[in-house]
Design a protein around this motif. Structure first.
Motif, PDB file in Angstrom:
ATOM      1  N   LYS A  96       0.838  -1.198   0.000  1.00  0.00           N
ATOM      2  CA  LYS A  96       0.000   0.000   0.000  1.00  0.00           C
ATOM      3  C   LYS A  96       0.870   1.245   0.000  1.00  0.00           C
ATOM      4  O   LYS A  96       1.927   1.266   0.621  1.00  0.00           O
ATOM      5  CB  LYS A  96      -0.914   0.007   1.223  1.00  0.00           C
ATOM      6  N   SER A  97       0.380   2.318  -0.634  1.00  0.00           N
ATOM      7  CA  SER A  97       1.123   3.588  -0.658  1.00  0.00           C
ATOM      8  C   SER A  97       0.970   4.293   0.681  1.00  0.00           C
ATOM      9  O   SER A  97       0.062   3.992   1.463  1.00  0.00           O
ATOM     10  CB  SER A  97       0.600   4.483  -1.783  1.00  0.00           C
ATOM     11  N   MET A  98       1.863   5.265   0.909  1.00  0.00           N
ATOM     12  CA  MET A  98       1.809   6.040   2.156  1.00  0.00           C
ATOM     13  C   MET A  98       0.504   6.804   2.249  1.00  0.00           C
ATOM     14  O   MET A  98      -0.079   6.934   3.331  1.00  0.00           O
ATOM     15  CB  MET A  98       3.005   6.991   2.224  1.00  0.00           C
ATOM     16  N   ASP A  99       0.024   7.338   1.137  1.00  0.00           N
ATOM     17  CA  ASP A  99      -1.238   8.087   1.150  1.00  0.00           C
ATOM     18  C   ASP A  99      -2.399   7.194   1.558  1.00  0.00           C
ATOM     19  O   ASP A  99      -3.292   7.617   2.312  1.00  0.00           O
ATOM     20  CB  ASP A  99      -1.506   8.678  -0.232  1.00  0.00           C
ATOM     21  N   GLU A 100      -2.379   5.940   1.084  1.00  0.00           N
ATOM     22  CA  GLU A 100      -3.453   5.003   1.440  1.00  0.00           C
ATOM     23  C   GLU A 100      -3.418   4.673   2.928  1.00  0.00           C
ATOM     24  O   GLU A 100      -4.460   4.579   3.584  1.00  0.00           O
ATOM     25  CB  GLU A 100      -3.331   3.732   0.600  1.00  0.00           C
ATOM     26  N   ILE A 101      -2.194   4.491   3.436  1.00  0.00           N
ATOM     27  CA  ILE A 101      -2.056   4.207   4.866  1.00  0.00           C
ATOM     28  C   ILE A 101      -2.566   5.373   5.695  1.00  0.00           C
ATOM     29  O   ILE A 101      -3.258   5.185   6.705  1.00  0.00           O
ATOM     30  CB  ILE A 101      -0.587   3.893   5.205  1.00  0.00           C
ATOM     31  N   ARG A 102      -2.218   6.595   5.281  1.00  0.00           N
ATOM     32  CA  ARG A 102      -2.657   7.783   6.036  1.00  0.00           C
ATOM     33  C   ARG A 102      -4.173   7.932   5.999  1.00  0.00           C
ATOM     34  O   ARG A 102      -4.790   8.350   6.979  1.00  0.00           O
ATOM     35  CB  ARG A 102      -1.989   9.030   5.464  1.00  0.00           C
ATOM     36  N   LYS A 103      -4.782   7.574   4.858  1.00  0.00           N
ATOM     37  CA  LYS A 103      -6.237   7.679   4.758  1.00  0.00           C
ATOM     38  C   LYS A 103      -6.922   6.679   5.676  1.00  0.00           C
ATOM     39  O   LYS A 103      -7.977   6.948   6.240  1.00  0.00           O
ATOM     40  CB  LYS A 103      -6.676   7.469   3.323  1.00  0.00           C
ATOM     41  N   GLU A 104      -6.291   5.512   5.803  1.00  0.00           N
ATOM     42  CA  GLU A 104      -6.891   4.475   6.640  1.00  0.00           C
ATOM     43  C   GLU A 104      -6.610   4.698   8.124  1.00  0.00           C
ATOM     44  O   GLU A 104      -7.526   4.584   8.952  1.00  0.00           O
ATOM     45  CB  GLU A 104      -6.357   3.100   6.215  1.00  0.00           C
ATOM     46  N   GLU A 105      -5.351   4.990   8.437  1.00  0.00           N
ATOM     47  CA  GLU A 105      -4.954   5.083   9.845  1.00  0.00           C
ATOM     48  C   GLU A 105      -4.893   6.517  10.361  1.00  0.00           C
ATOM     49  O   GLU A 105      -4.905   6.754  11.571  1.00  0.00           O
ATOM     50  CB  GLU A 105      -3.584   4.421  10.035  1.00  0.00           C
ATOM     51  N   GLY A 106      -4.782   7.503   9.473  1.00  0.00           N
ATOM     52  CA  GLY A 106      -4.682   8.901   9.883  1.00  0.00           C
ATOM     53  C   GLY A 106      -3.244   9.399   9.893  1.00  0.00           C
ATOM     54  O   GLY A 106      -2.305   8.626  10.124  1.00  0.00           O
ATOM     55  N   VAL A 107      -3.083  10.700   9.657  1.00  0.00           N
ATOM     56  CA  VAL A 107      -1.757  11.316   9.677  1.00  0.00           C
ATOM     57  C   VAL A 107      -1.298  11.421  11.132  1.00  0.00           C
ATOM     58  O   VAL A 107      -2.031  11.964  11.977  1.00  0.00           O
ATOM     59  CB  VAL A 107      -1.789  12.715   9.037  1.00  0.00           C
ATOM     60  N   PRO A 108      -0.120  10.911  11.454  1.00  0.00           N
ATOM     61  CA  PRO A 108       0.345  11.012  12.856  1.00  0.00           C
ATOM     62  C   PRO A 108       0.656  12.467  13.214  1.00  0.00           C
ATOM     63  O   PRO A 108       1.397  13.151  12.514  1.00  0.00           O
ATOM     64  CB  PRO A 108       1.602  10.148  12.869  1.00  0.00           C
ATOM     65  N   VAL A 109       0.064  12.932  14.296  1.00  0.00           N
ATOM     66  CA  VAL A 109       0.283  14.316  14.758  1.00  0.00           C
ATOM     67  C   VAL A 109       0.446  14.322  16.265  1.00  0.00           C
ATOM     68  O   VAL A 109       0.042  13.390  16.964  1.00  0.00           O
ATOM     69  CB  VAL A 109      -0.886  15.255  14.365  1.00  0.00           C
ATOM     70  N   ARG A 110       1.025  15.396  16.745  1.00  0.00           N
ATOM     71  CA  ARG A 110       1.124  15.636  18.187  1.00  0.00           C
ATOM     72  C   ARG A 110       0.352  16.908  18.501  1.00  0.00           C
ATOM     73  O   ARG A 110       0.442  17.896  17.759  1.00  0.00           O
ATOM     74  CB  ARG A 110       2.583  15.765  18.613  1.00  0.00           C
ATOM     75  N   VAL A 111      -0.386  16.911  19.589  1.00  0.00           N
ATOM     76  CA  VAL A 111      -1.240  18.052  19.918  1.00  0.00           C
ATOM     77  C   VAL A 111      -0.951  18.550  21.332  1.00  0.00           C
ATOM     78  O   VAL A 111      -0.402  17.825  22.167  1.00  0.00           O
ATOM     79  CB  VAL A 111      -2.740  17.699  19.786  1.00  0.00           C
ATOM     80  N   GLU A 112      -1.331  19.793  21.560  1.00  0.00           N
ATOM     81  CA  GLU A 112      -1.292  20.380  22.903  1.00  0.00           C
ATOM     82  C   GLU A 112      -2.589  21.128  23.139  1.00  0.00           C
ATOM     83  O   GLU A 112      -3.124  21.771  22.218  1.00  0.00           O
ATOM     84  CB  GLU A 112      -0.107  21.341  23.042  1.00  0.00           C
ATOM     85  N   GLU A 113      -3.073  21.046  24.361  1.00  0.00           N
ATOM     86  CA  GLU A 113      -4.299  21.747  24.708  1.00  0.00           C
ATOM     87  C   GLU A 113      -4.018  23.244  24.870  1.00  0.00           C
ATOM     88  O   GLU A 113      -3.053  23.638  25.515  1.00  0.00           O
ATOM     89  CB  GLU A 113      -4.884  21.192  26.003  1.00  0.00           C
ATOM     90  N   VAL A 114      -4.862  24.050  24.265  1.00  0.00           N
ATOM     91  CA  VAL A 114      -4.713  25.497  24.363  1.00  0.00           C
ATOM     92  C   VAL A 114      -5.132  25.945  25.762  1.00  0.00           C
ATOM     93  O   VAL A 114      -6.236  25.636  26.227  1.00  0.00           O
ATOM     94  CB  VAL A 114      -5.562  26.214  23.290  1.00  0.00           C
ATOM     95  N   LYS A 115      -4.225  26.680  26.430  1.00  0.00           N
ATOM     96  CA  LYS A 115      -4.488  27.194  27.779  1.00  0.00           C
ATOM     97  C   LYS A 115      -4.100  28.672  27.851  1.00  0.00           C
ATOM     98  O   LYS A 115      -3.299  29.146  27.057  1.00  0.00           O
ATOM     99  CB  LYS A 115      -3.683  26.411  28.819  1.00  0.00           C
TER     100      LYS A 115
END
Length: 346
Positions: free
Chosen positions: A32-51
């Protein structure tokens, strides 16, 4: 016969191997291509809560600090310096004689002025006593008094040329001459400064001047100590020579730690907000519609356009577009589009 049997066995073996290879190939999953994997599993991201966070903005300048009151005295007529009565760092009093010139300066005629003053002073005091006793006329007294006052002013003027006094109480911060020097008229001799408070005149641009107000906090450091002061004066007109406006700041210096004449970094607090939404500058992207960031909602990336209040160094104060509690994407945003499926990683 034996050869035919051997050939038949070899052909059978090759056929079986070929079938096995084809069979194994049919069971291998497709890549599978990387784009297909991202569509299935999601783009890996890191988040922070806004305070909410405290936000401050300082403007930094390098400027010379001097005493709150400072003056440099110079020679009027010049000549040979006979004596210097104080050293740099000494506390001097107003009218204290700091530098003495040779009194035998032919261009000043100090001795003649002094002699005339002393003689007329004796005559004046004598006539004053006679007038009190009724033994001379008021007209005679008035004439002698006038002569005496003229001689006194003349003597004092000549003396001020040769005996240079401190202009006010303060610290002798600079001595430019030595005993025995021959100097010309109008040459600077010494500087007296009141260093219990220090001032600095900062020059700012037309764009910056609107950010300043009297009373704003100012900070400087000297010899490892921090001094907190304030803005005390702001010019209302641009200086035509410098093409800039001045802002004057003042610092308490009760122990005289800050030395007059030093050039130091001075920071002025031009803006502060105790509860602000702040993001790093590198998280902000731009397109034809303005500045934006990504937040995560329901496992999807949402494009949020933001408005900027103030900025300081690496940080923006966001005045609109983000709210406390939003999950801001801080890593992986470059791979996102509005609506992208995301995989939040810790």
């Amino acid at each position: 016969m034996k050869s035919i049997i051997q050939n038949t066995a070899l052909i059978f073996f090759i056929t079986i191997v070929s079938l096995l290879i084809v069979s194994c190939g049919d069971d291998k999953p497709e890549s599978k291509s990387m784009d297909e994997i991202r569509k299935e599993e999601g783009v890996p991201v890191r988040v922070e809560e806004v305070k909410y966070q405290p936000f401050t903005k300082y403007l930094t300048f390098f400027s010379k600090l001097t005493g709150i009151k400072e003056a440099t005295k110079g020679s009027i007529v010049g000549g040979k310096i006979e004596r210097i009565n104080a050293s740099v760092g000494d506390y001097v009093r107003e009218k204290q004689v700091i530098v003495e010139f040779d009194v035998y300066n032919p261009g000043v005629q100090y001795e003649q002025a002094k002699s005339a003053y002393e003689n007329l002073k004796k005559n004046y005091e004598r006539v004053k006593a006679l007038l009190a006793a009724g033994e001379t006329s008021q007209a005679n007294y008035d004439a002698i008094e006038t002569q005496y006052l003229v001689a006194k002013r003349n003597y004092e003027s000549v003396r001020q040329m040769l005996f240079i006094e401190a202009p006010f109480d303060g610290i002798l911060v600079d001595m430019k001459v030595n005993p025995g020097d021959n100097v010309k008229g109008d040459v600077p001799l010494f500087t007296v400064s009141q260093t219990n408070k220090m001032r600095s005149k900062i020059w700012v641009s037309e764009k910056e001047i609107s950010q300043f107000k009297k009373g704003m906090k100012a900070i400087t450091e000297y010899n490892g100590q921090q001094f907190v002061g304030k803005v005390v004066e702001i010019s209302l007109a641009m200086d035509p020579a410098k093409q800039a406006f001045f802002v004057e700041v003042e610092f308490d210096n009760p122990k005289g730690i800050i030395k007059s004449g030093v050039t130091n970094e001075i920071r002025i607090l031009t803006y502060e907000k105790p509860n602000a939404i702040i993001i790093q500058r590198n998280l902000v992207n731009h397109d034809e519609n303005g500045a934006y960031v990504f937040v995560v909602q329901n496992d999807k990336a949402v494009k949020r356009y933001i408005t900027n209040g103030n900025e300081s160094g690496l940080f923006y104060e966001v005045s609109g577009g983000l709210q406390v509690g939003d999950m801001l994407v801080v890593k992986g945003a470059s791979q996102l589009e509005d609506g992208s499926k995301v995989n939040v990683i810790q």
